[in-house]
Design a protein around this motif. Structure first.
Motif, PDB file in Angstrom:
ATOM      1  N   SER A   1      31.058  -8.154  37.015  1.00 36.13           N
ATOM      2  CA  SER A   1      31.137  -7.397  37.540  1.00 36.13           C
ATOM      3  C   SER A   1      31.062  -6.383  38.281  1.00 36.13           C
ATOM      4  CB  SER A   1      32.692  -6.601  36.756  1.00 36.13           C
ATOM      5  OG  SER A   1      31.935  -5.281  36.545  1.00 36.13           O
ATOM      6  N   SER A   2      31.862  -5.938  39.417  1.00 36.27           N
ATOM      7  CA  SER A   2      31.245  -5.484  41.158  1.00 36.27           C
ATOM      8  C   SER A   2      31.863  -3.538  40.828  1.00 36.27           C
ATOM      9  CB  SER A   2      31.365  -6.229  42.105  1.00 36.27           C
ATOM     10  OG  SER A   2      32.602  -6.303  42.320  1.00 36.27           O
ATOM     11  N   VAL A   3      31.343  -2.990  41.627  1.00 35.33           N
ATOM     12  CA  VAL A   3      31.760  -1.358  41.464  1.00 35.33           C
ATOM     13  C   VAL A   3      31.436  -0.565  43.179  1.00 35.33           C
ATOM     14  CG1 VAL A   3      29.603  -0.821  41.140  1.00 35.33           C
ATOM     15  CG2 VAL A   3      31.776   0.364  40.506  1.00 35.33           C
ATOM     16  N   VAL A   4      32.204  -0.559  43.326  1.00 34.60           N
ATOM     17  CA  VAL A   4      31.551  -0.027  45.049  1.00 34.60           C
ATOM     18  C   VAL A   4      32.187   2.159  44.835  1.00 34.60           C
ATOM     19  CG1 VAL A   4      33.217   1.106  47.228  1.00 34.60           C
ATOM     20  CG2 VAL A   4      32.973  -1.600  45.757  1.00 34.60           C
ATOM     21  N   PHE A   5      31.324   2.608  45.588  1.00 38.79           N
ATOM     22  CA  PHE A   5      31.282   3.758  44.952  1.00 38.79           C
ATOM     23  C   PHE A   5      31.825   4.296  46.935  1.00 38.79           C
ATOM     24  CE2 PHE A   5      27.641   2.896  41.596  1.00 38.79           C
ATOM     25  CZ  PHE A   5      28.366   3.985  41.399  1.00 38.79           C
ATOM     26  N   GLU A   6      31.819   5.827  46.838  1.00 39.52           N
ATOM     27  CA  GLU A   6      32.400   6.298  47.919  1.00 39.52           C
ATOM     28  C   GLU A   6      32.661   7.854  48.765  1.00 39.52           C
ATOM     29  OE1 GLU A   6      36.876   5.184  48.838  1.00 39.52           O
ATOM     30  OE2 GLU A   6      36.497   3.359  48.563  1.00 39.52           O
ATOM     31  N   ALA A   7      31.899   8.088  49.592  1.00 37.04           N
ATOM     32  CA  ALA A   7      31.512   9.098  49.722  1.00 37.04           C
ATOM     33  C   ALA A   7      32.129   9.249  50.833  1.00 37.04           C
ATOM     34  CB  ALA A   7      30.932   9.716  49.683  1.00 37.04           C
ATOM     35  N   GLU A   8      32.419  10.778  51.161  1.00 33.07           N
ATOM     36  CA  GLU A   8      33.379  11.366  52.275  1.00 33.07           C
ATOM     37  C   GLU A   8      32.400  12.688  53.298  1.00 33.07           C
ATOM     38  OE1 GLU A   8      37.487  12.750  54.717  1.00 33.07           O
ATOM     39  OE2 GLU A   8      37.637  11.746  52.300  1.00 33.07           O
ATOM     40  N   THR A   9      32.015  12.457  54.378  1.00 32.36           N
ATOM     41  CA  THR A   9      30.893  13.446  54.849  1.00 32.36           C
ATOM     42  C   THR A   9      32.301  14.039  56.299  1.00 32.36           C
ATOM     43  OG1 THR A   9      31.000  11.903  56.857  1.00 32.36           O
ATOM     44  CG2 THR A   9      29.095  11.928  55.343  1.00 32.36           C
ATOM     45  N   VAL A  16      24.208   9.021  55.979  1.00 30.04           N
ATOM     46  CA  VAL A  16      23.900   8.943  54.944  1.00 30.04           C
ATOM     47  C   VAL A  16      23.404   8.292  54.727  1.00 30.04           C
ATOM     48  CG1 VAL A  16      25.484   8.616  53.020  1.00 30.04           C
ATOM     49  CG2 VAL A  16      26.519   9.593  54.754  1.00 30.04           C
ATOM     50  N   LYS A  17      22.450   8.945  53.378  1.00 32.50           N
ATOM     51  CA  LYS A  17      21.475   7.684  52.620  1.00 32.50           C
ATOM     52  C   LYS A  17      21.874   7.780  51.602  1.00 32.50           C
ATOM     53  CE  LYS A  17      17.410   9.643  52.535  1.00 32.50           C
ATOM     54  NZ  LYS A  17      16.175  10.610  52.557  1.00 32.50           N
ATOM     55  N   TRP A  18      21.929   6.367  51.033  1.00 30.18           N
ATOM     56  CA  TRP A  18      21.830   6.441  49.375  1.00 30.18           C
ATOM     57  C   TRP A  18      20.601   5.650  48.555  1.00 30.18           C
ATOM     58  CZ3 TRP A  18      27.337   6.268  47.338  1.00 30.18           C
ATOM     59  CH2 TRP A  18      27.958   6.148  48.630  1.00 30.18           C
ATOM     60  N   GLN A  19      20.246   6.422  47.206  1.00 29.13           N
ATOM     61  CA  GLN A  19      19.371   6.566  46.261  1.00 29.13           C
ATOM     62  C   GLN A  19      20.017   5.344  45.014  1.00 29.13           C
ATOM     63  OE1 GLN A  19      17.346   9.714  46.600  1.00 29.13           O
ATOM     64  NE2 GLN A  19      15.948   9.393  48.551  1.00 29.13           N
ATOM     65  N   CYS A  20      18.544   5.327  44.209  1.00 32.50           N
ATOM     66  CA  CYS A  20      19.291   4.444  43.232  1.00 32.50           C
ATOM     67  C   CYS A  20      17.587   5.019  42.297  1.00 32.50           C
ATOM     68  CB  CYS A  20      19.254   3.624  42.951  1.00 32.50           C
ATOM     69  SG  CYS A  20      19.603   2.690  40.854  1.00 32.50           S
ATOM     70  N   ASN A  21      17.678   6.015  41.512  1.00 27.13           N
ATOM     71  CA  ASN A  21      16.837   6.780  40.499  1.00 27.13           C
ATOM     72  C   ASN A  21      15.751   6.877  41.527  1.00 27.13           C
ATOM     73  OD1 ASN A  21      17.536   6.180  38.231  1.00 27.13           O
ATOM     74  ND2 ASN A  21      16.392   3.698  37.639  1.00 27.13           N
ATOM     75  N   SER A  22      16.294   7.600  42.829  1.00 28.07           N
ATOM     76  CA  SER A  22      15.139   8.586  43.807  1.00 28.07           C
ATOM     77  C   SER A  22      14.619   7.459  45.146  1.00 28.07           C
ATOM     78  CB  SER A  22      14.301   9.786  43.024  1.00 28.07           C
ATOM     79  OG  SER A  22      14.835  10.507  41.817  1.00 28.07           O
ATOM     80  N   VAL A  54      20.585   6.109  37.648  1.00 30.82           N
ATOM     81  CA  VAL A  54      20.703   7.578  38.537  1.00 30.82           C
ATOM     82  C   VAL A  54      21.350   7.474  39.885  1.00 30.82           C
ATOM     83  CG1 VAL A  54      21.302   9.758  39.077  1.00 30.82           C
ATOM     84  CG2 VAL A  54      20.073   9.029  36.371  1.00 30.82           C
ATOM     85  N   TYR A  55      22.001   7.430  39.891  1.00 33.80           N
ATOM     86  CA  TYR A  55      22.834   7.118  41.726  1.00 33.80           C
ATOM     87  C   TYR A  55      22.944   8.449  42.481  1.00 33.80           C
ATOM     88  CZ  TYR A  55      22.234   2.189  41.018  1.00 33.80           C
ATOM     89  OH  TYR A  55      22.924   0.856  40.208  1.00 33.80           O
ATOM     90  N   ALA A  56      22.519   8.196  43.841  1.00 28.70           N
ATOM     91  CA  ALA A  56      22.790   9.804  44.437  1.00 28.70           C
ATOM     92  C   ALA A  56      23.225   8.919  45.680  1.00 28.70           C
ATOM     93  CB  ALA A  56      21.288  10.383  44.768  1.00 28.70           C
ATOM     94  N   VAL A  57      24.315  10.155  46.843  1.00 32.59           N
ATOM     95  CA  VAL A  57      24.293  10.188  48.416  1.00 32.59           C
ATOM     96  C   VAL A  57      23.755  11.491  48.984  1.00 32.59           C
ATOM     97  CG1 VAL A  57      26.055  10.830  47.231  1.00 32.59           C
ATOM     98  CG2 VAL A  57      25.664   9.579  49.703  1.00 32.59           C
ATOM     99  N   ILE A  58      22.857  11.180  50.019  1.00 35.50           N
ATOM    100  CA  ILE A  58      22.713  11.940  50.845  1.00 35.50           C
ATOM    101  C   ILE A  58      22.987  12.093  52.189  1.00 35.50           C
ATOM    102  CG2 ILE A  58      20.456  13.311  51.470  1.00 35.50           C
ATOM    103  CD1 ILE A  58      19.080  11.785  49.448  1.00 35.50           C
ATOM    104  N   ALA A  59      23.077  13.302  52.440  1.00 33.93           N
ATOM    105  CA  ALA A  59      23.604  14.136  54.092  1.00 33.93           C
ATOM    106  C   ALA A  59      23.547  14.483  54.622  1.00 33.93           C
ATOM    107  CB  ALA A  59      25.172  13.437  54.004  1.00 33.93           C
ATOM    108  N   GLY A  60      22.825  14.685  55.648  1.00 33.36           N
ATOM    109  CA  GLY A  60      21.656  15.744  56.108  1.00 33.36           C
ATOM    110  C   GLY A  60      20.994  16.781  54.902  1.00 33.36           C
ATOM    111  N   LYS A  65      24.847  13.230  42.758  1.00 35.43           N
ATOM    112  CA  LYS A  65      24.472  12.346  42.000  1.00 35.43           C
ATOM    113  C   LYS A  65      25.069  12.025  41.247  1.00 35.43           C
ATOM    114  CE  LYS A  65      19.446  14.704  41.376  1.00 35.43           C
ATOM    115  NZ  LYS A  65      18.594  14.576  40.460  1.00 35.43           N
ATOM    116  N   PHE A  66      25.163  10.840  40.785  1.00 36.69           N
ATOM    117  CA  PHE A  66      26.594  10.213  39.779  1.00 36.69           C
ATOM    118  C   PHE A  66      26.244   9.239  39.476  1.00 36.69           C
ATOM    119  CE2 PHE A  66      26.663   8.502  44.361  1.00 36.69           C
ATOM    120  CZ  PHE A  66      26.972   7.056  43.919  1.00 36.69           C
TER     121      PHE A  66
END
Length: 1200
Positions: A1-9, A16-22, A54-60, A65-66
């Motif tokens: 299957s597939s999955v979508v993560f959403e974030a709002e600034t 915005v930068k996305w990370q997986c295991n840093s 472990v995933y992370a989203v970075i903005a500024g 983390k999630f």
């Protein structure tokens, strides 16, 4: 299957930068990153179990983390059915029962989810109910433990290697974490390998030993039992425990064979405990327990009880005898013997044995090491690339072992010495030399009792140019050297010529030594002319210069051409302005023609600037340069080549901005052109930021734009903060922030901080602003609670409330009460300033107004949320019936002694304020009689010194219009009674006298409780009490003495005390002698006279000169003898040097500081009328120092 993560600034188009295991994620086949205004999304395609990370989203400066968990698709093809037990408690996966063949391996797995646990779980594996397998790890048993950081799941494994038949049985797994516990049971079945043909029954009776001795080891019947297990037993089942308990030990193996027992030893141990009639030891009454456990550093006592109190006991540790010492103490109390081990260490984890005669008992001591806790946690750090990093923590015990990890991978000391580990007592430090971008990540330190994690961020260091490359003009066959110097010696770079990379060959040499980069061109040729650029690797800027080639040539010009400047535009439009960055080189290359070669003059006229520090334009004095005087300013260079006129300024500054004019002249004419030059720079630093508001962990900061924008518009700002007592500034945003108001978050409440700001334009970043005033993030308190109406009148209202439930780290400054009329929104403060109390009376209100009231708590962060009355209140007095509340103790007669104070406070109610009236004997009280003070809620009745006249009934009356209430109080003032009256003797007989009297006239305003009757002999007049608290007014005094004459008196007594004066009898009573006459006997006088006799003689003495001494003796004689002292038969009674004492017949002669001349025969003589007696002694006085020497008063020694 597939999955979508959403974030709002907060703002659109934010980076915005996305990370997986840093690690950073980029769009590709696996990941799809999209952005639409404020919404940003990350899509993962074709999910597999490897994507559970472990995933992370970075903005500024914000990072969230999630986790992603991947589970098997229910009902999917090829998936085995889930046969796991229902998960309850701590287990997410329980070990399952299994089967294994002899000699093969099997693994049991248990998984625990630690996401909700505060402490690492501990696990124990047991066989049966008593055997802990942790101590059995070895060749055939291994216990393993792993931890998955992404899923936060602990995996525990028990691996059985080369299984044996006696491994079969029931097992148990227990897991515990603080107050949580869970366990599960599972079984292991061990099957015998298929036997070959010709099975030998004797082979089934093998022993488990491998040392080659046939008689060693224990019997194992598993082979035989497995072969015979298929036989059907038709006999009824027998209780094996019953059979074993009544069988002799020699039959145990036979019974085990018949009943298929594989764990005979374990059953015999349990049977030993089950037997009722145990064989008692002859030496021990109480043996050691099978095992003991003690924490490291604690004390333990091993105790036994022996049958013989005089028996000698030996203690052994691992077979070696223990000698008494400071750590090992032997103690004996009656039949009890103790071994005390102080400060247990891991070396004390051993087997201990107590030996008494031929018998012994053994036990095992397990020393449990306490968990190592982390006292001081790691702190997040942000450093520049190449700096040294030290991550420091502190543990609870010195010398403890810790494990360092980066992103879940354990760190070790490698050959490159990248990581260094340092121990200093309880402190542990991880040192990273020359941090790089690869060192970014999460670092953790782990102990057996805790874990701490911190994030390390490494930022690129800005590269500074110490020396830029300069333009060169060389001739043919000369050498051209371009040289530059940068701040980082590790930075490499690339040289370009007209945009093409320069390659090294025989003529071109490229060198890099330290911070200096060189490009050397030997034997310059015309084709080497051009623009050369040096680009540092990893940095977005370059250094450029031009190489001019001069070729000597003689031209013969047959005619003259007027000079001409060839420019596309002449500086009359904004598009013709040349922009240069401050600090860079300004190079104006103007093509010119003319024959003969024209003379070039450069002139700078009025000075123009886009933004001036004071906002006004200024004109400066004009400047001019020619080829000859171009060397006057070291920064300005003017040169002319064939077809070109070049004007160069090294390191352009702001004052170099303006309009430059170039004039070319030759004999044929002249030409002029204007060039506008604009110098742009980084902006000035902003003003010191101001703190507008504070929150619990945040603040709102505002600042003013810089006075000078550097000639380029300010695109944003960068903010930093630090703790007041720290020197490390932490950047809050990495992308420029365009507004001048910023909300800083994630601060610690109660900690003092400072802020500073950088301005950023297209050129770069300014210097930092001055630091803001120190501030402390605090949140307003919670709202006050329980605001209610306490009282109300026509012009005032009384409110009360309770303090807020949460005060916070800032001190509560007070409360503010406000009110507003119903239907309006204008809140009016009830008082100026704040109040510290939790109640307030608001006065001067208008009668009939309908008002709303609210109260807010204030601290340094500002007001809290208000607590408002539920309903508006109408300002009007509420009629209330008068009611007097008489205290319980005043509902009966109040008794006071004369002189005491009366202070009565009587509460009442009634609105409006009632009229209070005190009445005594039908008349209002006079102010001189008693003091009365009235208030709205009570009345006070006060008498400073009570008198008898204050006794009586007092009526209290409350009246409001035609309503009233009454109450009465009775006051009784008591005093000492007066004396009784008319005391007389009514009769006398034998040894008795009858008395009678009348009641006193004054009873002291209270009841007479009794009388005190006293008698006295008329001769001595010493009074003795006959009766106390006597109730009647007549009595009989008995047991009087014959021949004595007596007088009597009576005191009256009430609750205050006895009367001050008694009532005395006027006549006396004589007790006559009846029928008896006393004749005194006659005695013969006896002579007690006696001549003096010394009962204790003088004793010869030898004393040292200079020290006072005494001579003593004792004498008796009647009458008292006269004593005389003699020295050498001379009377010394009147000598001042001697003192004589006589006490109770003991005679003492004191000789004060005798000298050698005081030696001799001393005699004491006692004389009276009946005779005399003498006693003497010899006194020798020795010198203080040896003969021939003496000392004076100053300590000097002399010879005689």
């Amino acid at each position: 299957s597939s999955v979508v993560f959403e974030a709002e600034t907060e703002k659109p188009d934010a980076k915005v930068k996305w990370q997986c295991n840093s690690k950073d994620i980029a769009s590709g086949d696996k990941y799809l990153i999209t952005a639409d205004g404020k919404k940003h999304s990350l899509a993962l395609k074709a999910i597999t179990r490897e994507d559970a990370n472990v995933y992370a989203v970075i903005a500024g400066g914000s990072k969230v983390k999630f986790d992603l968990k991947v589970i098997s698709k229910p009902g999917g093809k090829g998936q085995p059915p889930d046969t796991r037990q229902d998960l309850t408690g701590l287990f997410t996966e329980k070990p399952q029962s299994g089967e294994v063949t002899v000699g093969e391996n099997i693994t049991f797995v248990a998984k625990v989810n630690a996401e909700s646990l505060l402490k690492k779980p501990t696990i124990k594996w047991f066989k049966g109910k008593w055997m802990d397998l942790a101590s059995k790890s070895g060749k055939h048993l291994q216990l393993k433990e792993t931890y998955d950081r992404s899923s936060k799941v602990y995996t525990f494994e028990m691996q059985i290697i080369e299984a044996k038949p006696n491994f079969a049985g029931a097992y148990r797994c227990e897991v515990a974490s603080r107050d949580k516990f869970d366990s599960c049971n599972f079984d292991l079945a061990v099957h015998e390998a298929c036997a070959a043909e010709g099975f030998d029954i004797r082979a089934a009776f093998r022993r488990t030993s491998n040392d080659g001795n046939e008689d060693s080891g224990e019997l194992d019947f598993s082979t035989l039992l497995r072969k015979r297990v298929v036989q059907v037993n038709t006999e009824p089942d027998k209780d094996v425990w019953e059979v074993l308990s009544h069988a002799p030990p020699s039959e145990y193996e036979k019974i085990a064979f018949q009943h298929g027992l594989t764990d005979l030893r374990g059953m015999l141990k349990r049977l030993k405990k089950m037997k009722i009639e145990e064989k008692k030891s002859e030496a021990f009454l109480k043996k050691l327990d099978p095992a003991y456990q003690v924490a490291k550093g604690k004390k333990i006592r091993l105790a036994i009880e022996v049958a013989n109190a005089d028996a000698e006991v030996k203690w052994l540790k691992n077979g070696q005898e223990i000698q008494p010492s400071g750590r090992y103490i032997f103690d004996s109390v009656d039949n009890m013997r103790y071994l005390i081990i102080n400060h247990c260490s891991l070396a004390d984890d051993a087997a201990y044995c107590c030996v008494v005669g031929e018998e012994k008992c053994t036990t095992e001591l397990f020393v449990k090491e306490p968990p190592i806790e982390i006292v001081k946690n790691l702190e997040d750090q942000m450093v520049m690339k190449g700096e040294r990093v030290e991550l420091e923590c502190e543990v609870s015990e010195e010398g403890a072992n810790v494990k360092w990890e980066k992103d879940g991978v354990e760190l070790t000391r490698d050959e490159s010495f990248k990581y260094r580990f340092k121990k200093d007592g309880c402190k542990h430090v991880l040192i990273i030399n020359e941090a790089t971008k690869e060192d970014c990540g999460h670092y953790s330190v782990k102990t057996n009792g805790g874990e701490s994690m911190a994030e390390l961020m490494v930022q690129e260091k800005d590269l500074e140019v110490y020396q830029s490359i300069a333009d060169l003009t060389v001739k043919a066959k000369d050498q051209a050297v371009f040289k530059c110097e940068v701040s980082d010696e590790n930075v490499r770079g690339t040289w370009y010529k007209n945009g093409a990379e320069v390659k090294q060959d025989a003529r071109i040499n490229i060198t890099h030594i330290g911070r200096i980069h060189k490009l050397t061109i030997d034997e310059v040729k015309p084709e080497d002319e051009g623009d050369y650029t040096f680009v540092p690797d990893g940095h977005a800027f370059n250094l450029s210069a031009k190489l001019n080639f001069i070729e000597v040539k003689i031209d013969y010009v047959p005619r003259q051409d007027p000079p001409k400047i060839h420019l596309d535009c002449m500086g009359r439009t904004p598009e013709s302005t040349i922009v240069v960055v401050a600090g860079n080189k300004l190079r104006l290359d103007v093509p010119i023609t003319g024959d003969p070669a024209p003379t070039v003059i450069w002139t700078k006229g009025e000075k123009a600037s886009s933004v001036k520090p004071d906002g006004e334009e200024k004109e400066g004095p004009p400047s001019s340069w020619t080829i000859k005087d171009g060397e006057g300013d070291s920064r300005v260079h003017v040169e002319t080549t064939k077809g070109h006129c070049i004007f160069t300024i090294e390191g352009a500054e702001r004052q170099d901005e303006g309009r430059y004019s170039v004039v070319v002249r030759n004999p044929a004419g002249e030409d002029t052109a204007d060039i506008n030059v604009k110098v742009v720079d980084v902006p000035d630093p902003p003003q010191a930021p101001r703190i507008l508001s504070l929150g619990e962990d945040s603040c709102v900061v505002q600042w003013d734009p810089p006075l000078f924008d550097g000639g380029q518009p300010v695109i944003g700002y960068v903010l930093e903060r630090k703790k007041k007592k720290s020197y490390r500034w932490m950047r809050l945003n990495f992308d420029p922030y365009s507004e001048t108001t910023y909300e800083a978050k994630r601060m610690i409440e109660g900690m003092e901080y400072e802020m500073r700001v950088y301005a950023v334009n297209g050129i770069g970043m300014s210097r930092h602003s001055p630091a803001s005033q120190p501030f402390v993030p605090v949140a307003p308190t919670s709202q006050p609670i329980g605001l209610c109406l306490d009282d109300i009148s026509d012009t005032s209202i009384s409110l009360k409330w309770r303090p807020p439930e949460r005060i916070g780290s800032a001190e509560l400054e007070g409360y503010g009460v406000e009110y507003c009329k119903e239907g309006t929104d204008e809140w009016i403060p009830a008082t100026q300033g704040l109040t510290d109390r939790t109640s307030m009376v608001i006065r001067n209100l208008t009668t009939g107004d309908k008002l709303k009231f609210r109260v807010r708590a204030y601290n340094m962060a500002g007001p809290s949320a208000p607590d408002t009355l539920a309903q508006p209140v109408t300002i009007r007095e509420i009629m209330e019936r008068p009611k007097i509340w008489i205290p319980r103790n005043l509902r009966q007669t109040l008794i006071k002694k004369v002189g005491e104070t009366v202070n009565l406070v009587i509460k009442f109610q009634g609105k409006p304020k009632p009229k209070v009236t005190w009445i005594k004997d039908g008349e209002p009280l006079s102010p001189t009689f008693a003091s009365v003070r009235n208030s709205d809620v009570d009345t006070i009745f006060f008498i400073r010194n009570t008198e008898r006249k204050h006794s009586g009934k007092y009526d209290l009356q409350l009246q409001i219009e035609n309503m009233e209430d009454k109450a009465s109080i009775t006051l009784q003032v008591v005093d000492l009674p007066g004396p009784p009256e008319a005391l007389k003797i009514t009769d006398t007989w034998g040894f008795n006298v009858a008395l009678e009297w009348k009641l006193p006239k004054d009873d002291g305003n209270c009841e007479i409780t009794g009388y005190t009757i006293q008698k006295a002999e008329k001769k001595t007049m010493e009074w003795f009490t006959v009766y106390e608290q006597y109730r009647r007014t007549n009595c009989v005094a008995s047991d009087l003495i014959m021949g004595n004459e007596y007088v009597f008196r009576v005191f009256a007594i009430n609750q205050v005390g006895p009367s001050q004066e008694p009532c005395s009898s006027t006549d006396s009573a004589y007790i006559h002698k009846i029928g008896m006459e006393y004749k005194s006997p006659t005695y013969k006088d006896r002579d007690f006279s006696q001549a003096p006799k010394f009962t204790h003689p003088l004793v010869n003495r030898s004393i040292i000169a200079g020290y006072s001494t005494t001579l003593s003796c004792s004498v008796r004689g009647i009458p008292k003898p006269k004593v005389t002292w003699y020295k050498n038969k001379m009377d010394i009674s009147n000598e001042a040097k001697y003192r004589m004492f006589c006490k109770q017949g003991v005679l003492t002669l004191e000789i004060r500081k005798p000298c050698t001349f005081d030696g001799g025969i001393y005699m004491c003589k006692a004389v009276n009328d009946n005779g005399e007696d003498v006693v003497e002694c010899k006194l020798e006085v020795r010198r203080k120092y040896p003969p021939g020497r003496y000392k004076d008063t100053h300590g000097s020694t002399f010879l005689d």
